[in-house]
Design a protein around this motif. Structure first.
Motif, mmCIF file in Angstrom:
data_model
loop_
_atom_site.group_PDB
_atom_site.id
_atom_site.type_symbol
_atom_site.label_atom_id
_atom_site.label_comp_id
_atom_site.label_asym_id
_atom_site.label_seq_id
_atom_site.Cartn_x
_atom_site.Cartn_y
_atom_site.Cartn_z
ATOM 1 N N PRO A 1 2.734 9.695 -17.548
ATOM 2 C CA PRO A 1 2.759 10.315 -16.219
ATOM 3 C C PRO A 1 3.630 9.542 -15.222
ATOM 4 N N ILE A 2 4.933 9.618 -15.434
ATOM 5 C CA ILE A 2 5.922 8.961 -14.576
ATOM 6 C C ILE A 2 6.511 10.028 -13.656
ATOM 7 N N THR A 3 6.320 9.854 -12.359
ATOM 8 C CA THR A 3 6.723 10.889 -11.413
ATOM 9 C C THR A 3 8.216 10.862 -11.123
ATOM 10 N N ALA B 1 2.701 7.070 -11.636
ATOM 11 C CA ALA B 1 3.516 6.125 -10.878
ATOM 12 C C ALA B 1 4.984 6.463 -11.027
ATOM 13 N N SER B 2 5.760 6.056 -10.027
ATOM 14 C CA SER B 2 7.200 5.961 -10.204
ATOM 15 C C SER B 2 7.478 4.657 -10.934
ATOM 16 N N VAL B 3 8.599 4.606 -11.661
ATOM 17 C CA VAL B 3 8.874 3.447 -12.507
ATOM 18 C C VAL B 3 10.329 3.034 -12.374
ATOM 19 N N LYS C 1 7.545 -3.092 1.154
ATOM 20 C CA LYS C 1 7.732 -2.992 2.600
ATOM 21 C C LYS C 1 8.189 -1.604 3.030
ATOM 22 N N GLU C 2 8.639 -0.797 2.075
ATOM 23 C CA GLU C 2 9.071 0.574 2.367
ATOM 24 C C GLU C 2 7.922 1.572 2.249
ATOM 25 N N GLY C 3 6.696 1.073 2.032
ATOM 26 C CA GLY C 3 5.533 1.955 2.003
ATOM 27 C C GLY C 3 5.028 2.293 0.612
ATOM 28 N N PHE C 4 5.159 1.343 -0.323
ATOM 29 C CA PHE C 4 4.712 1.565 -1.691
ATOM 30 C C PHE C 4 3.773 0.449 -2.134
ATOM 31 N N THR C 5 2.966 0.755 -3.140
ATOM 32 C CA THR C 5 2.232 -0.281 -3.856
ATOM 33 C C THR C 5 3.016 -0.599 -5.111
ATOM 34 N N THR C 6 3.511 -1.821 -5.219
ATOM 35 C CA THR C 6 4.346 -2.193 -6.356
ATOM 36 C C THR C 6 3.546 -3.001 -7.367
ATOM 37 N N TYR C 7 3.890 -2.815 -8.620
ATOM 38 C CA TYR C 7 3.253 -3.523 -9.730
ATOM 39 C C TYR C 7 4.334 -4.178 -10.576
ATOM 40 N N THR C 8 4.217 -5.486 -10.763
ATOM 41 C CA THR C 8 5.050 -6.195 -11.731
ATOM 42 C C THR C 8 4.125 -6.748 -12.802
ATOM 43 N N TYR C 9 4.613 -6.796 -14.041
ATOM 44 C CA TYR C 9 3.743 -7.285 -15.112
ATOM 45 C C TYR C 9 4.539 -8.049 -16.156
ATOM 46 N N ASP C 10 3.816 -8.900 -16.892
ATOM 47 C CA ASP C 10 4.405 -9.617 -18.012
ATOM 48 C C ASP C 10 4.337 -8.730 -19.245
ATOM 49 N N THR D 1 0.854 -1.187 0.000
ATOM 50 C CA THR D 1 0.000 0.000 0.000
ATOM 51 C C THR D 1 0.885 1.229 0.000
ATOM 52 N N GLY D 2 0.412 2.272 -0.668
ATOM 53 C CA GLY D 2 1.171 3.512 -0.762
ATOM 54 C C GLY D 2 1.291 3.952 -2.199
ATOM 55 N N PRO D 3 2.141 4.937 -2.483
ATOM 56 C CA PRO D 3 2.324 5.414 -3.849
ATOM 57 C C PRO D 3 2.755 4.277 -4.786
ATOM 58 N N ALA D 4 2.335 4.366 -6.034
ATOM 59 C CA ALA D 4 2.578 3.288 -6.990
ATOM 60 C C ALA D 4 4.003 3.304 -7.530
ATOM 61 N N VAL D 5 4.595 2.110 -7.603
ATOM 62 C CA VAL D 5 5.884 1.893 -8.259
ATOM 63 C C VAL D 5 5.712 0.719 -9.214
ATOM 64 N N ILE D 6 6.018 0.923 -10.491
ATOM 65 C CA ILE D 6 5.888 -0.120 -11.508
ATOM 66 C C ILE D 6 7.275 -0.570 -11.924
#
Length: 254
Positions: free
Chosen positions: A110-112, A89-91, A47-56, A19-24
């Motif tokens: 929109p990559i922060t 999101a951050s990427v 674990k550092e406070g982000f919502t992470t996204y991994t994708y194929d 949970t938290g700001p998005a990181v892809i």
């Protein structure tokens, strides 16, 4: 688990953690969620406070594909995942995935904040079509193992690492048809693409990577207007997740 639909109808399978700001996180050539996965790194960042996204990436794992291929289609794929993540999101991008995310940032996604690890940049926009055509021909002939070997030889994987690849080759052969995609990304990324990156960017490489890669990474860091370069202790073309994750989390927190 989720599915984002790209502009051309390609279905991009992704998973979310934390949970938290998005990181892809965007994989390199040969990487997908069931092989050489970015999941462990994503878990540490979460674990550092982000919502992470991994994708194929398209054509890999549970994601579909549509032809003809173009780098713009993969940028649209990332745009679809960013949209699923809330619109910005951050990427993080690794290797050829690093080139892809720089191209995406330059296109206005929109990559922060952007972090890239060892983008294989050679300083030219010349594209060796012969290698791409050879890769495509080998796959079409059913010689996927030969395509895997050719790709890794031409990108300069050390012989000692090539010798250790036999046990994992079946996993790589599954996505051998996507190696021409990464070759296209690397061969068509120009200095103009990189200087157009508007995003605050962290450019990373490993102490154990060779001079050619170091030189290319340093060029990238100089070309991006708002970039910082940092070299981390690691192995050839890699850094332990326990070293990399805190660096990324600190940078994304700004």
């Amino acid at each position: 688990m989720g599915t984002a639909v790209s502009a051309d109808g390609t279905k991009i399978a992704y998973e979310r953690e934390g949970t938290g700001p998005a990181v892809i996180l965007v994989d390199a050539a040969g990487g997908y969620r069931d092989f050489n996965s970015l999941r462990p790194l994503a878990d540490l960042i979460a674990k550092e406070g982000f919502t992470t996204y991994t994708y194929d990436r398209r054509g890999r794992g549970l994601s579909t594909d549509n032809q003809p291929y173009a780098v713009e289609r993969e940028i649209e794929d990332l745009a679809a995942v960013i949209d699923a993540a809330g619109g910005q999101a951050s990427v993080y991008g690794w290797s050829s995935g690093a080139l892809l995310v720089m191209r995406a940032a330059a296109s206005g996604l929109p990559i922060t904040r952007l972090a890239v690890f060892e983008p294989p940049y050679g300083g030219s926009d010349e594209h060796d079509d012969e290698v791409r055509e050879q890769l495509e021909a080998l796959v079409a002939e059913g010689k996927r193992g030969a395509a895997v070997d050719l790709f890794h030889q031409v990108i300069g994987v050390p012989e000692e690492i090539m010798a250790q690849m036999d046990p994992i080759k079946p996993m790589l052969e599954k996505i051998a048809h996507t190696y021409p995609y990464d070759w296209t990304i690397a061969g068509t990324t120009s200095p103009e693409h990189i200087t157009a990156v508007p995003t605050p960017t962290l450019v990373l490489d490993s102490t154990a990577t060779g001079k050619d890669m170091h030189d290319g990474v340093e060029q990238v860091a100089k070309l991006i207007p708002n970039a910082v370069h940092k070299r981390l202790e690691g192995e050839w073309h890699g850094v332990p997740n326990e070293v990399l994750a805190p660096e990324l989390a600190s940078f994304y927190k700004g």
